[in-house]
Design a protein around this motif. Structure first.
Motif, PDB file in Angstrom:
ATOM      1  N   HIS A 182       0.849  -1.186   0.000  1.00  0.00           N
ATOM      2  CA  HIS A 182       0.000   0.000   0.000  1.00  0.00           C
ATOM      3  C   HIS A 182       0.891   1.244   0.000  1.00  0.00           C
ATOM      4  CE1 HIS A 182      -2.919  -2.986   1.449  1.00  0.00           C
ATOM      5  NE2 HIS A 182      -3.849  -2.162   0.955  1.00  0.00           N
ATOM      6  N   THR A 183       0.334   2.350  -0.394  1.00  0.00           N
ATOM      7  CA  THR A 183       0.990   3.649  -0.294  1.00  0.00           C
ATOM      8  C   THR A 183       0.022   4.639   0.321  1.00  0.00           C
ATOM      9  OG1 THR A 183       0.297   4.368  -2.490  1.00  0.00           O
ATOM     10  CG2 THR A 183       2.423   3.223  -2.330  1.00  0.00           C
ATOM     11  N   TRP A 184       0.543   5.758   0.784  1.00  0.00           N
ATOM     12  CA  TRP A 184      -0.315   6.833   1.274  1.00  0.00           C
ATOM     13  C   TRP A 184       0.316   8.185   1.004  1.00  0.00           C
ATOM     14  CZ3 TRP A 184       1.938   3.231   4.540  1.00  0.00           C
ATOM     15  CH2 TRP A 184       2.977   3.700   5.369  1.00  0.00           C
ATOM     16  N   SER A 185      -0.514   9.131   0.686  1.00  0.00           N
ATOM     17  CA  SER A 185      -0.135  10.537   0.613  1.00  0.00           C
ATOM     18  C   SER A 185      -1.249  11.303   1.283  1.00  0.00           C
ATOM     19  CB  SER A 185       0.048  10.990  -0.841  1.00  0.00           C
ATOM     20  OG  SER A 185      -1.119  10.757  -1.597  1.00  0.00           O
ATOM     21  N   GLY A 186      -0.893  12.085   2.306  1.00  0.00           N
ATOM     22  CA  GLY A 186      -1.937  12.634   3.154  1.00  0.00           C
ATOM     23  C   GLY A 186      -2.453  11.545   4.079  1.00  0.00           C
ATOM     24  N   ALA A 187      -3.743  11.551   4.370  1.00  0.00           N
ATOM     25  CA  ALA A 187      -4.308  10.645   5.371  1.00  0.00           C
ATOM     26  C   ALA A 187      -4.809   9.332   4.790  1.00  0.00           C
ATOM     27  CB  ALA A 187      -5.453  11.347   6.102  1.00  0.00           C
ATOM     28  N   SER A 188      -4.905   9.201   3.483  1.00  0.00           N
ATOM     29  CA  SER A 188      -5.568   8.034   2.907  1.00  0.00           C
ATOM     30  C   SER A 188      -4.558   6.979   2.479  1.00  0.00           C
ATOM     31  CB  SER A 188      -6.410   8.462   1.707  1.00  0.00           C
ATOM     32  OG  SER A 188      -5.605   9.085   0.725  1.00  0.00           O
ATOM     33  N   ILE A 189      -4.833   5.718   2.853  1.00  0.00           N
ATOM     34  CA  ILE A 189      -4.037   4.577   2.426  1.00  0.00           C
ATOM     35  C   ILE A 189      -4.730   3.944   1.228  1.00  0.00           C
ATOM     36  CG2 ILE A 189      -3.061   2.355   3.094  1.00  0.00           C
ATOM     37  CD1 ILE A 189      -3.192   3.234   5.980  1.00  0.00           C
ATOM     38  N   THR A 190      -3.967   3.694   0.162  1.00  0.00           N
ATOM     39  CA  THR A 190      -4.544   3.097  -1.028  1.00  0.00           C
ATOM     40  C   THR A 190      -3.682   1.936  -1.491  1.00  0.00           C
ATOM     41  OG1 THR A 190      -3.364   4.348  -2.744  1.00  0.00           O
ATOM     42  CG2 THR A 190      -5.234   5.441  -1.688  1.00  0.00           C
ATOM     43  N   SER A 191      -4.231   1.164  -2.430  1.00  0.00           N
ATOM     44  CA  SER A 191      -3.475   0.068  -3.020  1.00  0.00           C
ATOM     45  C   SER A 191      -2.666   0.512  -4.223  1.00  0.00           C
ATOM     46  CB  SER A 191      -4.434  -1.058  -3.428  1.00  0.00           C
ATOM     47  OG  SER A 191      -5.400  -0.562  -4.351  1.00  0.00           O
ATOM     48  N   ALA A 192      -2.641   1.812  -4.492  1.00  0.00           N
ATOM     49  CA  ALA A 192      -1.851   2.340  -5.600  1.00  0.00           C
ATOM     50  C   ALA A 192      -0.370   2.069  -5.363  1.00  0.00           C
ATOM     51  CB  ALA A 192      -2.089   3.836  -5.750  1.00  0.00           C
ATOM     52  N   ARG A 193       0.333   1.778  -6.429  1.00  0.00           N
ATOM     53  CA  ARG A 193       1.767   1.487  -6.323  1.00  0.00           C
ATOM     54  C   ARG A 193       2.625   2.741  -6.384  1.00  0.00           C
ATOM     55  NH1 ARG A 193      -0.278  -2.522  -4.497  1.00  0.00           N
ATOM     56  NH2 ARG A 193       0.361  -4.657  -5.008  1.00  0.00           N
ATOM     57  N   HIS A 194       2.010   3.885  -6.558  1.00  0.00           N
ATOM     58  CA  HIS A 194       2.749   5.146  -6.632  1.00  0.00           C
ATOM     59  C   HIS A 194       2.011   6.196  -5.824  1.00  0.00           C
ATOM     60  CE1 HIS A 194       4.894   8.629  -8.256  1.00  0.00           C
ATOM     61  NE2 HIS A 194       3.704   9.199  -8.391  1.00  0.00           N
ATOM     62  N   ALA A 195       2.768   7.006  -5.085  1.00  0.00           N
ATOM     63  CA  ALA A 195       2.177   8.144  -4.373  1.00  0.00           C
ATOM     64  C   ALA A 195       3.184   9.274  -4.377  1.00  0.00           C
ATOM     65  CB  ALA A 195       1.809   7.774  -2.939  1.00  0.00           C
ATOM     66  N   SER A 196       2.689  10.485  -4.480  1.00  0.00           N
ATOM     67  CA  SER A 196       3.547  11.664  -4.416  1.00  0.00           C
ATOM     68  C   SER A 196       2.774  12.786  -3.772  1.00  0.00           C
ATOM     69  CB  SER A 196       4.035  12.071  -5.813  1.00  0.00           C
ATOM     70  OG  SER A 196       2.937  12.437  -6.626  1.00  0.00           O
ATOM     71  N   ILE A 197       3.497  13.780  -3.311  1.00  0.00           N
ATOM     72  CA  ILE A 197       2.841  14.900  -2.655  1.00  0.00           C
ATOM     73  C   ILE A 197       3.741  16.115  -2.709  1.00  0.00           C
ATOM     74  CG2 ILE A 197       3.687  14.578  -0.290  1.00  0.00           C
ATOM     75  CD1 ILE A 197       0.711  14.965   0.597  1.00  0.00           C
ATOM     76  N   GLU A 198       3.145  17.276  -2.776  1.00  0.00           N
ATOM     77  CA  GLU A 198       3.841  18.537  -2.631  1.00  0.00           C
ATOM     78  C   GLU A 198       3.380  19.173  -1.333  1.00  0.00           C
ATOM     79  OE1 GLU A 198       6.231  19.983  -4.566  1.00  0.00           O
ATOM     80  OE2 GLU A 198       6.239  18.084  -5.680  1.00  0.00           O
ATOM     81  N   GLY A 199       4.305  19.657  -0.527  1.00  0.00           N
ATOM     82  CA  GLY A 199       3.942  20.249   0.741  1.00  0.00           C
ATOM     83  C   GLY A 199       4.154  19.303   1.898  1.00  0.00           C
ATOM     84  N   ASP A 200       3.922  19.816   3.082  1.00  0.00           N
ATOM     85  CA  ASP A 200       4.261  19.112   4.316  1.00  0.00           C
ATOM     86  C   ASP A 200       3.084  18.251   4.767  1.00  0.00           C
ATOM     87  OD1 ASP A 200       5.458  18.256   6.603  1.00  0.00           O
ATOM     88  OD2 ASP A 200       5.958  20.252   7.358  1.00  0.00           O
ATOM     89  N   SER A 201       3.052  16.997   4.319  1.00  0.00           N
ATOM     90  CA  SER A 201       1.990  16.078   4.677  1.00  0.00           C
ATOM     91  C   SER A 201       2.564  14.670   4.699  1.00  0.00           C
ATOM     92  CB  SER A 201       0.827  16.184   3.680  1.00  0.00           C
ATOM     93  OG  SER A 201      -0.275  15.411   4.112  1.00  0.00           O
ATOM     94  N   GLN A 202       1.747  13.677   5.077  1.00  0.00           N
ATOM     95  CA  GLN A 202       2.231  12.316   5.190  1.00  0.00           C
ATOM     96  C   GLN A 202       2.501  11.712   3.823  1.00  0.00           C
ATOM     97  OE1 GLN A 202       0.373   9.733   8.276  1.00  0.00           O
ATOM     98  NE2 GLN A 202      -1.106  11.400   8.506  1.00  0.00           N
ATOM     99  N   LEU A 203       3.539  10.872   3.771  1.00  0.00           N
ATOM    100  CA  LEU A 203       3.869  10.152   2.550  1.00  0.00           C
ATOM    101  C   LEU A 203       4.616   8.884   2.932  1.00  0.00           C
ATOM    102  CD1 LEU A 203       4.023  10.100  -0.618  1.00  0.00           C
ATOM    103  CD2 LEU A 203       6.268  11.186  -0.375  1.00  0.00           C
ATOM    104  N   GLY A 204       4.180   7.746   2.403  1.00  0.00           N
ATOM    105  CA  GLY A 204       4.873   6.508   2.732  1.00  0.00           C
ATOM    106  C   GLY A 204       4.314   5.313   2.015  1.00  0.00           C
ATOM    107  N   ALA A 205       4.810   4.131   2.403  1.00  0.00           N
ATOM    108  CA  ALA A 205       4.390   2.879   1.774  1.00  0.00           C
ATOM    109  C   ALA A 205       4.561   1.747   2.772  1.00  0.00           C
ATOM    110  CB  ALA A 205       5.204   2.604   0.516  1.00  0.00           C
ATOM    111  N   SER A 206       3.902   0.634   2.476  1.00  0.00           N
ATOM    112  CA  SER A 206       4.056  -0.557   3.314  1.00  0.00           C
ATOM    113  C   SER A 206       4.138  -1.792   2.442  1.00  0.00           C
ATOM    114  CB  SER A 206       2.892  -0.684   4.293  1.00  0.00           C
ATOM    115  OG  SER A 206       1.690  -1.026   3.611  1.00  0.00           O
ATOM    116  N   LEU A 207       4.931  -2.743   2.874  1.00  0.00           N
ATOM    117  CA  LEU A 207       4.899  -4.104   2.370  1.00  0.00           C
ATOM    118  C   LEU A 207       4.163  -4.932   3.410  1.00  0.00           C
ATOM    119  CD1 LEU A 207       8.571  -4.504   1.067  1.00  0.00           C
ATOM    120  CD2 LEU A 207       6.522  -4.023  -0.282  1.00  0.00           C
ATOM    121  N   ASP A 208       3.180  -5.724   2.959  1.00  0.00           N
ATOM    122  CA  ASP A 208       2.268  -6.398   3.878  1.00  0.00           C
ATOM    123  C   ASP A 208       2.487  -7.910   3.825  1.00  0.00           C
ATOM    124  OD1 ASP A 208       1.160  -3.813   4.184  1.00  0.00           O
ATOM    125  OD2 ASP A 208      -0.147  -4.163   2.451  1.00  0.00           O
ATOM    126  N   TYR A 209       2.445  -8.542   5.004  1.00  0.00           N
ATOM    127  CA  TYR A 209       2.791  -9.957   5.115  1.00  0.00           C
ATOM    128  C   TYR A 209       1.817 -10.697   6.017  1.00  0.00           C
ATOM    129  CZ  TYR A 209       7.399  -8.420   3.439  1.00  0.00           C
ATOM    130  OH  TYR A 209       8.423  -7.873   2.715  1.00  0.00           O
TER     131      TYR A 209
END
Length: 793
Positions: free
Chosen positions: A254-281
């Motif tokens: 999963h990835t996230w930009s801002g508050a929402s977690i999605t199954s998208a394989r790409h995320a990007s953001i401009e400005g000071d907000s959350q950004l990240g990814a997870s590998l799930d097991y």
């Protein structure tokens, strides 16, 4: 006693080995089991090290990375190599949600493990935070309590109790290795937080996340980049690229930009907000998942190449063992005999801390292409030039040479050598252009492989060209300093700047003499006397007369500044007038003269120490305990040193009196425990009192310099030197020159319980000596306090 035991004690000589063995067994039998347990496994907090120090262990086993994490030491805790780019460790916040500014704190919750840190300070980094998680994923709340925490040189481990997951960390120069042991879970994750920062906020010295991107490349790879700015140095944008690869395919991502977690394989953001990814097991009980995270300041491709080049396989323990071996080698140039377990821990941990910074980022410079080394995180030279630089010149000369070459290359491409630099941005400049002293220190000690003519050009620019932004580079108040002989009260930090500039000018004069530039030698030697131009010989406070005092632009006196510990807008930076009035390392004889003579000078020093004007927690006073030597009272220096060693330093988590500042505090301790201390920028070492009966230093020449202490006693009763020899010849001075030990040799000190007249007759060199330590051209100018102080009356 058999030969193997003799060898295991790592003694300097067979005779000393027998004595050390006796001391070892006597010590082991003379303390309580509780005390031994505390000493062997940790400190008063009961935190163990990963590998107990044994007689057969290398010096890395004596390192206690927790030493100094509390009471403001702010040392780095985690996995790294000497001068490594990656410093991988836990980032902690307290139970009220306040993050630890330097990354680690003894109490609080672990937020995850980020790959970039400073040591001994705060205000930068905390980038690319990785954390193992079980249960429903909320990127804004993954912090965990901890247990079973352990650390050693090159390794860290902790159990995250919220997730019942064991985390282990080690590192190469540019790659962080993670090993996570999970419980059984249908909902396990490895998360990467690109937006995470230390000192994150909107304050003047806070950091901001300004955007980035993250890509899930496959079921076991994530890459991306974060863009950041700010921090203590108020730096411009820096970019951190990463490539994360797991040894275990994930069932999902999963990835996230801002508050929402999605199954998208790409995320990007401009400005000071959350950004990240997870590998799930889905994990089984005790399942191990390993990660390698390559870091680069250049590109994602470079981050991937760093992983391939430095950590090609999945042998975590092999990398950890290599890190330990690297630390053993880095610490091995100094060997000590006869130390207690506590002393050995203090000494080698201090040495370890002194070898953490600056960061070797050769090949990772995003700003320009160059064949020269590139180092960052000079944080800050204002702190480190006094003792860490001279220590590296002795025991890590190749590193010091490369760091100086990098300073010169920064000048070539950006216009000035930095006084501080982090995140590929120079700043902030706290005092003088102290890289000048670093260059001079290397030059007078014979370091080769440096373009000293280019360095000389950089030093002259420091001294002649006012910068556009004086907090970021160059010398502020330079026009007044060069025309009037002092920085006026129209500029901030006019007192500390004036006296520091004077010493920087002395450093330039040294190099000018060496390069045969007689006109420059004459000019800068004259300016080296400017320290006295702020002296008001009638200003009295605390029973002492004569102090530096602010001066208005018209030359008249401004009101005295009695601030106890000034900061950016004050007359003196991180010190008071007691400290800065005595800052003239180039001319302590002149200080004595302007203070009213030796007795008055000793009285002044006694008053300074007795009334607690001396601040061991900060660098401006580092040389003060040694100033008694110029007044013929080495016994007073010894008493002050012992007092600081016993009261301000220990082998515990609270073992440092203040910020370690990139190893500045630790390097002061290393020198003082060895029994001598540098006058940075000069080829002179000042003798104090050793903490060990014997020590060896591998010199850059490949020869060994030994310090042998006769009549040594652990209680420090025999603290005063009675007589000395250097290389078999009598030494009556309480100082010696670098050239006298450059090819090895032996300093033998015979100690006793009462002072004698040893070391009282010939003081260390000063500019106003009858024979100047500078060249003849420089010495023709009147640069003593008696000639310059008249302008200050």
């Amino acid at each position: 006693m058999n030969c193997s035991l003799l060898a295991s004690l790592r003694c300097v000589r067979a005779k000393a080995c027998l004595a050390a063995a006796a001391l070892y067994f006597a010590y082991s039998g003379s303390v309580s089991a509780a005390t031994l347990a505390q000493t062997a496994t940790g400190d008063a907090y009961g935190v163990p090290t990963t590998s107990h120090e044994t007689a057969t262990s290398g010096p890395a086993s004596a390192v206690y990375p927790y030493l100094g994490v509390d009471t403001g030491g702010k040392v780095f805790l985690g996995a790294t190599l000497p001068f490594g780019m990656v410093r991988l460790g836990p980032d902690v916040e307290n139970f009220d949600g306040e993050p630890a500014s330097g990354g680690y704190a003894s109490s609080g919750l672990v937020k995850g493990f980020s790959h970039l840190h400073l040591s001994g300070g705060s205000g930068k980094y905390g980038n690319i935070l990785v954390a193992p998680v079980t249960g429903p994923l909320n990127p804004g709340d993954i912090k965990s309590a901890r247990a079973d925490e352990e650390a050693s040189a090159g390794y860290y481990r902790v159990r995250l109790t919220r997730y019942d997951t064991l985390a282990e960390l080690t590192a190469t120069r540019r790659v962080g290795l993670h090993r996570y042991t999970f419980p059984q879970s249908d909902d396990a994750h490895i998360t990467v937080d690109v937006a995470h920062l230390l000192d994150h906020g909107n304050g003047a010295e806070s950091q901001q996340f300004v955007g980035g991107k993250v890509d899930v490349l496959s079921d076991h790879e994530v890459a991306g980049v974060g863009r950041y700015r700010g921090g203590w140095n108020e730096g411009g944008e820096y970019r951190v690229y990463f490539y994360l690869v797991s040894d275990t395919p994930a069932k999902d991502a999963h990835t996230w930009s801002g508050a929402s977690i999605t199954s998208a394989r790409h995320a990007s953001i401009e400005g000071d907000s959350q950004l990240g990814a997870s590998l799930d097991y889905t994990t089984g009980a005790g399942q191990v998942i390993q990660l390698k995270v390559g870091i680069s300041f250049v590109s994602e491709e470079q981050a991937r190449r760093n992983v391939t080049a430095e950590a090609p396989g999945w042998q975590f323990d092999t990398v950890r063992d290599a890190a330990t071996a690297t630390w053993d080698k880095a610490l091995s140039p100094i060997r000590i005999d006869g130390a207690t377990v506590s002393q050995r821990r203090q000494f080698y941990t201090a040495l370890y801390h002194a070898l953490l910074l600056p960061s070797d980022r050769t090949g990772e410079n995003p700003l320009w292409k160059s064949k020269e080394p590139y180092y960052d995180d000079y944080y800050a030279i204002w702190d480190t030039f006094r003792s860490q630089g001279p220590l590296l010149t002795l025991i890590a000369p190749d590193r010091q040479r490369d760091a100086i070459r990098s300073l010169i290359d920064i000048y070539r491409h950006e216009g000035y050598m930095p006084d501080a630099r982090s995140g590929n941005t120079s700043g902030r400049t706290q005092g003088g252009s102290n890289a000048d002293v670093v260059v001079a220190d290397a030059y007078v000690k014979g370091m080769t492989g440096i373009d000293y003519r280019a360095a000389f050009a950089a030093m002259k620019k420091d001294a002649e060209v006012p910068p556009a932004d004086a907090r970021m580079e160059g010398r502020g108040g330079l026009i007044d300093y060069n025309s009037k002989g002092y920085v006026t009260d129209a500029d901030e930090r006019s007192g500390s700047r004036t006296v520091e500039y004077a010493y920087d000018d002395f450093a330039i004069a040294e190099l000018a003499c060496g390069l045969g530039d007689t006109a420059a030698a004459r000019r800068y030697a004259a300016r080296a006397g400017n320290w006295a131009n702020l002296w008001d010989t009638s200003l009295s406070t605390g029973g002492v007369t004569g102090f530096i005092r602010p001066r208005n632009p018209d030359g008249s006196w401004a009101p005295p500044d009695l601030t106890i510990r000034g900061t950016w807008p004050n007359f003196e930076y991180e010190g008071d007038i007691w400290t800065y009035s005595l800052y003239a390392p180039q001319d302590v004889r002149g200080l004595i003269r302007i203070s009213g003579g030796k007795e008055a000078f000793v009285h002044r020093l006694d008053t300074l120490f007795n009334r607690k004007h001396f601040d061991m927690s900060n660098e401006p006073g580092f040389l003060l305990p040694m100033l008694y030597l110029w007044a013929g009272r080495p016994d007073k220096s010894v008493d002050r040193i012992v007092d600081q060693l016993e009261k301000q330093f220990s082998a515990s988590r609270a073992g440092l009196p203040g910020n370690d500042d990139s190893g500045a505090m630790s390097s002061w301790l290393v020198f003082q425990m060895l029994g001598f201390y540098p006058n940075a920028g000069q080829d002179v070492y000042l003798i104090g009192t050793p903490s060990f009966p014997e020590a060896e230093i591998d010199m850059p020449s490949g020869k060994v310099f030994r310090i042998v202490t006769k009549n040594f006693d652990r209680e420090r009763l025999n603290r005063y030197v009675q007589s000395a020899t250097l290389n078999g010849k009598p030494l009556d001075n309480a100082w010696f020159r670098h050239a006298q030990i450059a090819d090895g040799g032996t300093l033998e000190l015979t100690m006793g319980p009462v002072p004698t007249d040893w070391g009282t007759r010939v003081p260390p060199p000063s500019m106003s000596d009858p024979q100047s330590p500078l060249c003849a051209a420089a010495a023709t100018q009147g640069t003593s306090a008696s000639s310059t102080s008249s302008a200050a009356r």
